[in-house]
Write a protein that holds these residues in place. Structure first.
Motif, PDB file in Angstrom:
ATOM      1  N   ARG A   1     -13.555   1.726   4.664  1.00  0.00           N
ATOM      2  CA  ARG A   1     -13.169   1.759   5.968  1.00  0.00           C
ATOM      3  C   ARG A   1     -11.776   2.128   6.271  1.00  0.00           C
ATOM      4  N   GLU A   2     -11.165   1.402   5.722  1.00  0.00           N
ATOM      5  CA  GLU A   2      -9.544   1.543   5.497  1.00  0.00           C
ATOM      6  C   GLU A   2      -9.061   2.957   5.330  1.00  0.00           C
TER       7      GLU A   2
ATOM      8  N   TYR B   1      -8.525  -5.976   0.829  1.00  0.00           N
ATOM      9  CA  TYR B   1      -9.645  -5.663   1.702  1.00  0.00           C
ATOM     10  C   TYR B   1     -10.895  -6.313   0.926  1.00  0.00           C
TER      11      TYR B   1
ATOM     12  N   GLU C   1       0.842  -1.307  -0.107  1.00  0.00           N
ATOM     13  CA  GLU C   1      -0.051   0.025   0.003  1.00  0.00           C
ATOM     14  C   GLU C   1       0.609   1.236  -0.057  1.00  0.00           C
TER      15      GLU C   1
ATOM     16  N   GLN D   1     -14.922  -2.798   3.244  1.00  0.00           N
ATOM     17  CA  GLN D   1     -13.661  -2.800   4.163  1.00  0.00           C
ATOM     18  C   GLN D   1     -12.653  -1.832   3.595  1.00  0.00           C
ATOM     19  N   LEU D   2     -12.417  -1.872   2.328  1.00  0.00           N
ATOM     20  CA  LEU D   2     -11.601  -0.615   1.672  1.00  0.00           C
ATOM     21  C   LEU D   2     -12.084   0.718   1.950  1.00  0.00           C
TER      22      LEU D   2
ATOM     23  N   CYS E   1      -4.009   1.040  -3.111  1.00  0.00           N
ATOM     24  CA  CYS E   1      -3.582  -0.406  -2.844  1.00  0.00           C
ATOM     25  C   CYS E   1      -4.293  -1.253  -4.064  1.00  0.00           C
TER      26      CYS E   1
ATOM     27  N   GLU F   1       0.465   5.889   0.555  1.00  0.00           N
ATOM     28  CA  GLU F   1      -0.284   6.979   0.636  1.00  0.00           C
ATOM     29  C   GLU F   1       0.448   8.013   0.220  1.00  0.00           C
TER      30      GLU F   1
ATOM     31  N   GLY G   1     -10.191   5.455   7.822  1.00  0.00           N
ATOM     32  CA  GLY G   1      -9.617   5.440   8.766  1.00  0.00           C
ATOM     33  C   GLY G   1      -7.960   6.167   8.609  1.00  0.00           C
ATOM     34  N   ARG G   2      -7.680   6.137   7.577  1.00  0.00           N
ATOM     35  CA  ARG G   2      -6.288   6.878   7.330  1.00  0.00           C
ATOM     36  C   ARG G   2      -6.370   8.353   6.921  1.00  0.00           C
TER      37      ARG G   2
END
Length: 159
Positions: A95-96, A84, A66, A92-93, A79, A68, A99-100
């Motif tokens: 949410r991740e 995910y 991954e 899930q992707l 990613c 950023e 979260g970042r």
């Protein structure tokens, strides 16, 4: 800033070369995985910096899983997507990415192009240049334009 986004080339560079001939003035190339040992050839072919992430078929690769990036005031999360479970959904992707603190999430793996926005998150998938799976099965890639203070603009393009 103009970005060329590709994914799932699976070791074939024929269509990558076609896209590079067609698109000019790129500031950055992003490859979202399943390069299959083609990153050096792609880096050599482009006239701009290139970022790569590892896909599920990039066996023994030292590419990062991954990344950023912070470009023009935007936070991008890159990613391949398989970790995910994007083949069964983006929850899930997303949410991740949230979260970042990402504004934009870019992924591959499904071989189907996607552009949509929800709850302050832009979700992008360029599809595949080698093995497209969407209706019509046309090889696809994406252009993303980022400018500080303006909403990002993204286009799915086809060969």
């Amino acid at each position: 800033m103009k970005l060329l986004i590709i994914s799932d080339t699976h070791g074939s560079h024929i269509n990558v070369d076609k896209v590079l001939e067609k698109e000019e003035g790129m500031d950055l190339l992003i490859h979202l995985g399943d390069v299959e040992k083609g990153e050096d050839a792609i880096r050599y072919s482009v006239n701009c910096p290139a970022h790569f992430v590892r896909g599920n078929n990039d066996f023994f690769s030292d590419l990062p899983r991954e990344k950023e990036l912070f470009l023009e005031g935007w936070h991008l999360f890159l990613c391949h997507g398989h970790a995910y479970y994007v083949s069964v959904g983006e929850e899930q992707l997303k949410r991740e990415a949230r979260g970042r603190g990402a504004d934009i999430v870019l992924y591959g793996h499904t071989h189907r192009p996607v552009i949509h926005r929800e709850e302050n998150l832009l979700i992008l998938n360029p599809g595949s240049l080698t093995h497209p799976r969407q209706e019509g099965r046309r090889p696809s890639y994406m252009i993303l334009v980022l400018e500080e203070g303006k909403e990002p603009e993204a286009w799915i393009k086809y060969l």
